[in-house]
Design a protein around this motif. Structure first.
Motif, PDB file in Angstrom:
ATOM      1  N   THR A 101     -70.800 -17.262  39.934  1.00 57.92           N
ATOM      2  CA  THR A 101     -70.442 -17.200  38.665  1.00 57.92           C
ATOM      3  C   THR A 101     -71.638 -16.433  38.103  1.00 57.92           C
ATOM      4  O   THR A 101     -71.481 -16.369  36.820  1.00 57.92           O
ATOM      5  N   GLY A 102     -72.690 -16.214  38.678  1.00 59.48           N
ATOM      6  CA  GLY A 102     -74.068 -15.257  38.452  1.00 59.48           C
ATOM      7  C   GLY A 102     -73.575 -13.988  38.072  1.00 59.48           C
ATOM      8  O   GLY A 102     -73.093 -13.662  37.144  1.00 59.48           O
ATOM      9  N   ARG A 103     -74.260 -13.042  38.826  1.00 62.32           N
ATOM     10  CA  ARG A 103     -74.007 -11.680  38.812  1.00 62.32           C
ATOM     11  C   ARG A 103     -73.416 -11.166  40.265  1.00 62.32           C
ATOM     12  O   ARG A 103     -73.790 -11.597  41.101  1.00 62.32           O
ATOM     13  N   LYS A 137     -79.962 -22.958  32.177  1.00 57.78           N
ATOM     14  CA  LYS A 137     -78.985 -23.793  31.447  1.00 57.78           C
ATOM     15  C   LYS A 137     -77.814 -24.231  32.207  1.00 57.78           C
ATOM     16  O   LYS A 137     -77.489 -25.324  32.181  1.00 57.78           O
ATOM     17  N   ILE A 138     -77.258 -23.337  32.884  1.00 55.60           N
ATOM     18  CA  ILE A 138     -75.840 -23.322  33.491  1.00 55.60           C
ATOM     19  C   ILE A 138     -76.045 -24.034  34.723  1.00 55.60           C
ATOM     20  O   ILE A 138     -75.367 -25.281  35.081  1.00 55.60           O
ATOM     21  N   GLY A 139     -77.108 -23.929  35.559  1.00 51.70           N
ATOM     22  CA  GLY A 139     -77.589 -24.629  36.818  1.00 51.70           C
ATOM     23  C   GLY A 139     -77.585 -26.048  36.633  1.00 51.70           C
ATOM     24  O   GLY A 139     -77.104 -26.777  37.456  1.00 51.70           O
ATOM     25  N   ALA A 174     -69.039 -24.090  29.622  1.00 53.10           N
ATOM     26  CA  ALA A 174     -68.056 -22.878  30.111  1.00 53.10           C
ATOM     27  C   ALA A 174     -68.282 -22.421  31.542  1.00 53.10           C
ATOM     28  O   ALA A 174     -67.332 -22.433  32.315  1.00 53.10           O
ATOM     29  N   VAL A 175     -69.307 -22.043  31.772  1.00 50.37           N
ATOM     30  CA  VAL A 175     -69.727 -21.449  33.044  1.00 50.37           C
ATOM     31  C   VAL A 175     -69.733 -22.354  34.211  1.00 50.37           C
ATOM     32  O   VAL A 175     -69.259 -22.091  35.140  1.00 50.37           O
ATOM     33  N   ALA A 176     -70.445 -23.405  33.908  1.00 51.70           N
ATOM     34  CA  ALA A 176     -70.694 -24.604  34.898  1.00 51.70           C
ATOM     35  C   ALA A 176     -69.076 -25.206  35.218  1.00 51.70           C
ATOM     36  O   ALA A 176     -68.762 -25.470  36.561  1.00 51.70           O
TER      37      ALA A 176
HETATM   38  P1  NAD Z   1     -81.435 -19.389  32.395  1.00 56.16           P
HETATM   39  O1  NAD Z   1     -82.293 -18.240  32.078  1.00 56.16           O
HETATM   40  O2  NAD Z   1     -81.331 -20.569  31.752  1.00 56.16           O
HETATM   41  O3  NAD Z   1     -81.576 -19.996  33.989  1.00 56.16           O
HETATM   42  C1  NAD Z   1     -81.882 -18.919  35.086  1.00 56.16           C
HETATM   43  C2  NAD Z   1     -82.693 -19.951  36.304  1.00 56.16           C
HETATM   44  O4  NAD Z   1     -82.796 -18.980  37.322  1.00 56.16           O
HETATM   45  C3  NAD Z   1     -84.058 -20.197  35.640  1.00 56.16           C
HETATM   46  O5  NAD Z   1     -84.379 -21.697  35.815  1.00 56.16           O
HETATM   47  C4  NAD Z   1     -84.983 -19.107  36.390  1.00 56.16           C
HETATM   48  O6  NAD Z   1     -86.246 -19.866  36.551  1.00 56.16           O
HETATM   49  C5  NAD Z   1     -83.886 -19.206  37.478  1.00 56.16           C
HETATM   50  N1  NAD Z   1     -84.541 -18.113  38.718  1.00 56.16           N
HETATM   51  C6  NAD Z   1     -85.191 -16.795  38.128  1.00 56.16           C
HETATM   52  N2  NAD Z   1     -85.508 -16.118  39.236  1.00 56.16           N
HETATM   53  C7  NAD Z   1     -84.899 -17.000  40.257  1.00 56.16           C
HETATM   54  C8  NAD Z   1     -85.043 -16.584  41.643  1.00 56.16           C
HETATM   55  N3  NAD Z   1     -85.612 -15.350  42.132  1.00 56.16           N
HETATM   56  N4  NAD Z   1     -84.591 -17.564  42.485  1.00 56.16           N
HETATM   57  C9  NAD Z   1     -84.119 -18.691  42.151  1.00 56.16           C
HETATM   58  N5  NAD Z   1     -84.075 -18.950  40.661  1.00 56.16           N
HETATM   59  C10 NAD Z   1     -84.560 -18.001  39.664  1.00 56.16           C
HETATM   60  O7  NAD Z   1     -79.803 -18.779  32.813  1.00 56.16           O
HETATM   61  P2  NAD Z   1     -78.392 -19.502  32.471  1.00 56.16           P
HETATM   62  O8  NAD Z   1     -77.881 -19.326  31.387  1.00 56.16           O
HETATM   63  O9  NAD Z   1     -78.533 -20.677  33.127  1.00 56.16           O
HETATM   64  O10 NAD Z   1     -77.565 -18.161  33.378  1.00 56.16           O
HETATM   65  C11 NAD Z   1     -77.525 -17.860  34.729  1.00 56.16           C
HETATM   66  C12 NAD Z   1     -77.099 -16.628  35.057  1.00 56.16           C
HETATM   67  O11 NAD Z   1     -75.529 -16.718  34.928  1.00 56.16           O
HETATM   68  C13 NAD Z   1     -77.200 -15.369  33.977  1.00 56.16           C
HETATM   69  O12 NAD Z   1     -78.453 -14.642  34.340  1.00 56.16           O
HETATM   70  C14 NAD Z   1     -76.059 -14.595  33.965  1.00 56.16           C
HETATM   71  O13 NAD Z   1     -76.069 -13.439  34.986  1.00 56.16           O
HETATM   72  C15 NAD Z   1     -74.978 -15.613  34.766  1.00 56.16           C
HETATM   73  N6  NAD Z   1     -73.727 -15.679  33.606  1.00 56.16           N
HETATM   74  C16 NAD Z   1     -72.352 -15.542  34.043  1.00 56.16           C
HETATM   75  C17 NAD Z   1     -71.376 -15.830  33.312  1.00 56.16           C
HETATM   76  C18 NAD Z   1     -70.168 -15.578  33.469  1.00 56.16           C
HETATM   77  O14 NAD Z   1     -69.323 -15.563  32.762  1.00 56.16           O
HETATM   78  N7  NAD Z   1     -69.883 -15.351  34.730  1.00 56.16           N
HETATM   79  C19 NAD Z   1     -71.773 -16.294  31.847  1.00 56.16           C
HETATM   80  C20 NAD Z   1     -73.206 -16.445  31.500  1.00 56.16           C
HETATM   81  C21 NAD Z   1     -74.060 -16.281  32.395  1.00 56.16           C
END
Ligand code: NAD
Length: 333
Positions: free
Chosen positions: A234-236, A156-158, A106-108
């Motif tokens: 789409t992160g924060r 997961k999203i990346g 969804a996010v990707a």
């Molecule tokens: P995840 O925990 O699976 O992945 C986060 C990745 O970021 C991990 O691989 C981690 O090692 C890496 N990371 C941690 N610190 C870091 C740093 N300093 N530099 C670079 N990488 C770093 O999380 P996810 O499920 O992929 O979600 C990622 C983010 O997306 C969430 O934290 C959330 O803030 C955001 N999100 C946004 C929405 C939206 O609707 N816009 C929805 C879901 C999640």
């Protein structure tokens, strides 16, 4: 368990009630449309758990109030947990659970949508055609193939996002504090942030917001980027220093920006404010750029994601009630 659910929207209620009714032992869900804050925490009195969302206030003050009411669980119905003071929760013996994975697609997919919208000026083309204006001046785009796309945070999203843009023929580079070996083997090149800033045509943010990533996009990192770079968030919101981004847009160092999140979104997003005057001058300035597209934190908002969010949130509450911590997705500090 009796659960106080804050920041409830009509769609939350639909999916949570549906998931709850499917349980052999449903919970008692008490819906509140207000956000959780020091002023509204009282509404949780008499409940065993609190369920909240991205812009609820879950700081030390609120947690103390909840602890005084005997609340033992904060069940976040989201993936991010930057809104929670985890140290305070731990001290008070409150467990914090989240939905670690509901639909990374969804996010990707939303991030990709923002890229294609900006690149091909779809937001401007849509309005032009409706005005009987079929001219193409100003709508020139670029091919995605062979462009360098940088992914910051390959969780997961990346990972889903990286594979999607790889499928478009892009060169994908990445930065993560914990690189994923399978992704590297699939041809994604991990590099330093300095290398990433200097090489990327498009930068997409998928890391959590924490003390290391706060204002990752700042005057210094922007200065190292390519002229005309596209930034997608789409992160924060706090990952980007918005004032620095505005300066980068004005100087044209930043060529395009797609945002689903914004530093001060807590005062704006998820509400209909169409009858009010916009008070946030920084946000107002962002809205003036034709090369900026903003959505109101909707990247997660698909049927599949809301179904999974409701199921996992209620499962976390059930496991907590049954003392089955190992099955919960607990956030620790
Ligand atoms: P995840 O925990 O699976 O992945 C986060 C990745 O970021 C991990 O691989 C981690 O090692 C890496 N990371 C941690 N610190 C870091 C740093 N300093 N530099 C670079 N990488 C770093 O999380 P996810 O499920 O992929 O979600 C990622 C983010 O997306 C969430 O934290 C959330 O803030 C955001 N999100 C946004 C929405 C939206 O609707 N816009 C929805 C879901 C999640």
């Amino acid at each position: 368990m009796k659960v106080a659910i804050f920041s409830t929207k009509a769609y939350d209620k639909v999916f949570l009630v549906q998931a709850n009714n499917a349980l052999s032992q449903p919970h008692q869900l008490i819906f509140h449309d207000v956000k959780l804050s020091a002023a509204s925490a009282l509404l949780a009195q008499g409940c065993g758990a609190v369920c909240c969302f991205v812009n609820d206030t879950v700081d030390a003050t609120v947690l103390q109030q909840l602890a005084d009411f005997g609340i033992k669980l904060i069940a976040l119905r989201c993936a991010g947990f930057n809104q929670v003071d985890l140290v305070a929760a731990k001290k008070l013996g409150i467990v914090v659970a989240r939905v670690a994975e509901y639909s990374p697609h969804a996010v990707a997919e939303h991030a990709l949508g923002l890229i294609l919208m900006l690149n091909r000026n779809l937001h401007r083309a849509y309005h032009r055609v409706r005005e009987n204006d079929y001219s193409l001046n100003g709508l020139l785009g670029f091919d995605m193939v062979n462009k360098t796309v940088a992914v910051i945070g390959t969780g997961k999203i990346g990972q889903v996002f990286a594979k999607m843009v790889q499928g478009l023929g892009c060169k994908v580079i990445a930065y993560d504090t914990q690189p994923d070996h399978a992704l590297a083997a699939a041809g994604i090149h991990y590099c330093s942030l300095a290398e990433l800033w200097s090489q990327a045509d498009i930068i997409s943010l998928h890391c959590p917001l924490n003390s290391q990533t706060h204002h990752l996009i700042n005057p210094d990192s922007i200065a190292q980027m390519k002229q005309g770079v596209m930034i997608i968030n789409t992160g924060r919101g706090g990952l980007i220093d918005t004032r620095a981004a505005i300066a980068g847009l004005k100087s044209q160092k930043i060529g395009y920006m797609g945002l689903d999140v914004y530093e001060e979104e807590g005062n704006l997003f998820f509400e209909d404010k169409s009858n009010q005057l916009l008070q946030d001058d920084v946000f107002a300035r962002l809205l003036t750029f034709p090369n900026v597209v903003i959505t109101g934190h909707q990247a997660f908002f698909t049927r599949e994601a809301l179904t999974a969010i409701a199921d996992i949130t209620l499962a976390n509450i059930t496991h907590f009630e049954c003392g089955d911590r190992a099955k919960m997705v607990v956030v620790d500090c």
